[in-house]
Write a protein that holds these residues in place. Sequence first.
Motif, short mmCIF file in Angstrom:
data_model
loop_
_atom_site.label_atom_id
_atom_site.label_comp_id
_atom_site.label_asym_id
_atom_site.label_seq_id
_atom_site.Cartn_x
_atom_site.Cartn_y
_atom_site.Cartn_z
N GLY A 208 2.18 -2.58 7.68
CA GLY A 208 3.46 -2.77 6.62
C GLY A 208 4.43 -3.71 7.11
O GLY A 208 4.58 -4.27 7.49
N ASN A 209 5.24 -3.61 5.85
CA ASN A 209 6.68 -4.21 6.22
C ASN A 209 8.08 -3.88 5.83
O ASN A 209 7.75 -3.40 4.86
CB ASN A 209 6.49 -6.22 5.29
N ASP B 119 7.22 -6.77 10.05
CA ASP B 119 5.80 -6.63 10.09
C ASP B 119 6.06 -5.47 10.93
O ASP B 119 6.39 -5.21 12.03
CB ASP B 119 4.52 -7.40 10.62
N CYS C 145 8.29 6.42 9.85
CA CYS C 145 7.49 5.92 9.63
C CYS C 145 5.57 6.39 9.05
O CYS C 145 5.47 6.59 10.36
CB CYS C 145 7.19 4.54 10.06
N ALA D 299 2.98 5.18 7.32
CA ALA D 299 1.91 4.22 7.03
C ALA D 299 1.36 3.12 8.07
O ALA D 299 2.29 2.91 9.24
CB ALA D 299 2.69 2.66 6.50
#
Length: 441
Positions: free
Chosen positions: A108-109, A67, A103, A105
């Motif tokens: 998220g995961n 996460d 990254c 987003a």
Amino acid sequence: MQLLKGRRQPSPEVRSMLEAMVDMVPQGRVPARIFNDPEVFELEQERIFGRCWVFLAHESEIPSPGDYVLRYIANNSIIVVRDEEGKVRAHLNMCRHRGNQVCKAEMGNASHFRCSYHGWTYKNTGELIGVPYWNEVYHRRLDKAEWALVPVRVETYNGLIFGNLDPDAPSLEEYLGGFQWYLDFYLKPGPNGTEVYGTPDKWVADTDWKICAENFAGDGYHTPVAHAFGFELGYFPSSARTHFEGVAVHIPGKGHAIGLGRTPGMPPFFGFPPEVVEAMQQTLTPEQVQVFSQVRTAVCTVFPNLSILLQPFSRIPGQPGVRFVTMRLWHPIGPGRIQMWSWCIVPKDAPQWYKDESYLAYTLAFGAAGMFEQDDFENWTNLTRQVKSTLARDLVFPYEMGMDLEPDPTFPGPGVAVPPYVHETNFRNMWSTWAKYMLRD
Ligand code: FES
Ligand code: FE
């Protein structure tokens, strides 16, 4: 990791203003200019946000391995991630090849982050493990260990994750310097602590982060005026006549401060369900219970820019309300401009009805369209615009309220506790701390 260091120095004009603050603030004066000035903003990026422990996330936002959330310290985009072993880590969100954002987003995961430009791939520990054509064009000579994502120091306190850009900064424990005793009011409502309800609200506002941080360091003075409707319509269990009652506490030299407002005659732990009261009596010390059971409003700032408010609020005016807790990060994005982050946190072990009611109360009062929120931001944005004028920049503001007050020697918590709730002792400590950081080369 090799850094090419070149640090900003204040102009002679700003340096002399900061030096003047060393004597001026204890005598109850603060320069208006600090609240909206391009040079002050640039200097703060390095001297405040480059050195202090800055809030990143609540642990409940990243409960499982992989996460992550994207956050900021100053103008640095930071990936806050739980790795496959469960350890919380933070990395600069920048590919080491040419600087692309790895990254994109907000949450998220992911077990890995792959750069969308040339494809360098990093594990969520930050380790560089994939380089396209590593055999063919690098001839296996590029040392991947040298080009991991830039790590950022992280430490946690009772679910709150803080980051620090300064490798030489003291530990978070030392930095908080006893303020943990007060943070426990918000963070230890039961054996399993707190969790974030939903996702943070975010918005941009034309105000300086310091005005907001000061307000939450215990500005009970504005409440009966700026939020008069709350008293008059019965949303808020206090009366303007007694609103000044309580105590304001600060940690000398650290900048952290809390205002603890009381409403005379209010039953202990008013607005909490019995399950939460029982749990708090087990997790807090008897001294904490003694103080906290009497508190209506607990409003604090962890220097520099994290604030937390615990407040009873009635959705139906005049009816008994519930408590809500909001955490807010006043993230500076320009001179006189912030990106506002606002979370609602709830006791993890509380019944679901209470969590839902608490979140509704938070949203109505302090969400992006919250009633109290609107009152504050209207004042803060106007103030920020006014202090930028050519005449205003040379003025000072009076910070003399409560200069003749004495601390309460019987108060059981750490720091300096000065009754009542409404005065400016906390703010003088905050501005002295701010000037100390800003002057340190
Ligand atoms: Fe990321 Fe080139 S910028 S791989
Ligand atoms: Fe307010």
